[in-house]
Design an enzyme around this catalytic site. Structure first.
Site, mmCIF file in Angstrom:
data_model
loop_
_atom_site.group_PDB
_atom_site.id
_atom_site.type_symbol
_atom_site.label_atom_id
_atom_site.label_comp_id
_atom_site.label_asym_id
_atom_site.label_seq_id
_atom_site.Cartn_x
_atom_site.Cartn_y
_atom_site.Cartn_z
ATOM 1 N N HIS A 1 0.833 -1.207 0.000
ATOM 2 C CA HIS A 1 0.000 0.000 0.000
ATOM 3 C C HIS A 1 0.867 1.256 0.000
ATOM 4 O O HIS A 1 0.441 2.317 0.482
ATOM 5 C CB HIS A 1 -0.962 0.019 1.189
ATOM 6 N N SER B 1 17.132 15.911 -19.582
ATOM 7 C CA SER B 1 16.084 16.926 -19.576
ATOM 8 C C SER B 1 16.585 18.119 -20.375
ATOM 9 O O SER B 1 17.763 18.472 -20.305
ATOM 10 C CB SER B 1 15.767 17.368 -18.141
#
Length: 495
Positions: free
Chosen positions: A209, A335
């Protein structure tokens, strides 16, 4: 170019174009000629990225999923069918050694010039035939050039196009998966097994989770994916082995064949012929071979893709957590604005292509298993997209392989994260205390750890307050997140 268009162009260049001139620019762009020196078959002009940007990574499939490959497979089916007819005592056709060789050479040596000829027969007319506007009929006429005149009437004898197409497509699907996709998947599985063995003992915080959970090892996590992919490969192999072939005429009844030769057992003939092509015989059928077998193949491939998409996402998350370090290629830009970045682009590319592939495979399975009454031709254009689905698979497998080749577990980060989350030993603590008869063990540990940041010292204080013997206290004091991995290492080494 008229004066108005010139004016619009000048205004746009000057930055003064208003909404009224946008349409003019659009018309200009639509009429723009190709870039100088480029032709329409240049990869940068490809409508699909599979044949453009990614063509170098998907061309291994061309012998199995291209239009030329389909032509060649049709020629193979038609040639072998004529040869099988010639072996029937009832059929007044005899083909001798050289003639048999010539028929088989028609598909064994099939090349670009042959494919071009078949296409010209279909679209323009050639070899004395008017344009057929029918791709299978064009193959029939092409094959006549490789057969003696007395055999011409026996080419495509009694067949419907689907008799040829269903066999040809399954031969191609078998080849594409067996020769191209399956080896790539096995390579990925082997990579995962290597990771499992190499890092069997490297402890890692698990997350359930998204929250810190009972530790594992990096190798064990890779072993899980290796095992899943191995099972998926087995399902693919079983599905491919189950491909079927139909050869029963226009309505699946052998009506024309029986009318011409009522004493021949055409059902047995068909079963032998289909088996000779390496396919299982399908009966009964309508005009079409129901595509349940193809759907089983697509489902099996999609299952493997699901495993790999899960892996790609987890690998991306491991990179984001710095659990995995990436090799940076010299000169590569991560990038356009942030020079420090090394992006997990291979995992992202794989994820996107796996999703696209499974969307296409699902569509193929849903579409091809339905046909109006005896047949409609919607399947003809749909089946031509099998290659695109497989190409997205291949691209994804290769990108995922590139991503795995470029990453290495960051042991320092993994151990640091474990030490920062000592609360994960709470499970072990409460389980040992249960063993010792403490029925409030879960509640005691929950009160200490739930939603709280704790340290090993906090656990030591808890242990000191418990009514336990010295051996049990020492057992608890020895617990650390790095050592609390169960038999994860053994599982990894068994991969």
């Amino acid at each position: 170019m008229n004066s108005h268009t010139n004016g619009v162009f000048r205004a746009s260049v000057a930055g003064k174009c208003t909404s009224s001139c946008v349409g003019g620019i659009g018309r200009l762009l639509r009429r723009a000629p190709p870039v100088g020196g480029m032709t329409d078959d240049h990869a940068l002009y490809a409508v699909s990225p599979l044949d453009g940007r990614y063509s170098g990574r998907t061309d291994a499939l061309a012998p199995y999923v291209s239009e030329a490959a389909l032509m060649r497979a049709r020629v193979e089916v038609e040639a072998e069918y004529v040869l099988a007819l010639a072996d029937l005592d009832a059929v007044p056709l005899e083909l001798v050694g050289d003639e048999r060789t010539a028929l088989r050479d028609a598909y064994k040596t099939f090349d670009a010039a042959d494919a071009d000829l078949v296409k010209r027969i279909e679209t323009e007319g050639a070899l004395g035939h008017a344009a057929t506007n029918h791709d299978v009929k064009a193959v029939e006429y092409f094959l006549r050039e490789h057969a003696p005149a007395r055999a011409h009437s026996w080419i495509h004898f009694g067949l419907t196009s689907e008799d040829v197409n269903n066999l040809a497509y399954r031969l191609l699907v078998d080849g594409a998966i067996t020769a191209v996709l399956t080896p790539e998947l096995r390579g990925l599985r082997d990579d995962l097994v290597s990771f499992a063995h190499d890092y069997a003992d490297l402890p890692m915080l698990a997350r359930t989770h998204g929250q810190p959970a009972t530790p594992t090892t990096f190798g064990k996590e890779m072993a899980v994916y290796a095992a899943r992919l191995g099972r998926a490969l087995a399902r693919i192999t079983d599905a491919v082995d189950g491909l079927t072939g139909k050869l029963a005429g226009a309505s699946g009844t052998w009506a024309a064949h029986t009318a011409a030769f009522p004493d021949v057992d055409w059902r047995s003939f068909a079963a032998r012929f289909v088996d000779s092509l390496g396919l299982a015989y399908a009966e009964p059928t309508t005009q079409v071979n129901p595509c349940d077998d193809l759907t089983a193949v697509f489902d099996a491939v999609a299952g493997a893709n699901g495993v790999l998409e899960d892996l790609a996402v987890d690998a991306w998350l491991y990179v984001s957590q710095r659990y995995l370090g990436q090799d940076a290629a010299d000169g590569e830009t991560g990038s356009s604005t942030m020079p420090h970045k090394v992006n997990p682009i291979d995992f992202e590319n794989a994820e996107g292509n796996l999703a696209k592939a499974n969307s296409d495979l699902g569509f193929l399975g849903d579409s091809l298993t339905t046909s109006r009454l005896q047949r409609d031709l919607s399947d003809s254009t749909v089946k031509r997209n099998i290659g695109a689905a497989f190409a997205h698979c291949l691209l994804a497998y290769r990108k995922l392989g590139d991503g795995l080749d470029a990453v290495t577990p960051n042991e320092a980060v993994l151990r640091e994260d474990l030490r920062a989350n000592p609360e994960v030993i709470g499970e072990a603590v409460q389980t040992i205390l249960r063993r010792e008869g403490h029925d409030d063990a879960y509640e005691r540990v929950k009160a200490l750890t739930r939603g709280e940041r704790v340290s090993l010292d906090d656990f030591k204080e808890l242990f000191a307050s418990l009514d336990i013997d010295a051996d049990t206290r020492d057992e608890l004091l020895a617990l650390t997140p790095e050592r609390y991995v169960g038999v994860a290492a053994d599982i990894a080494r068994d991969a």
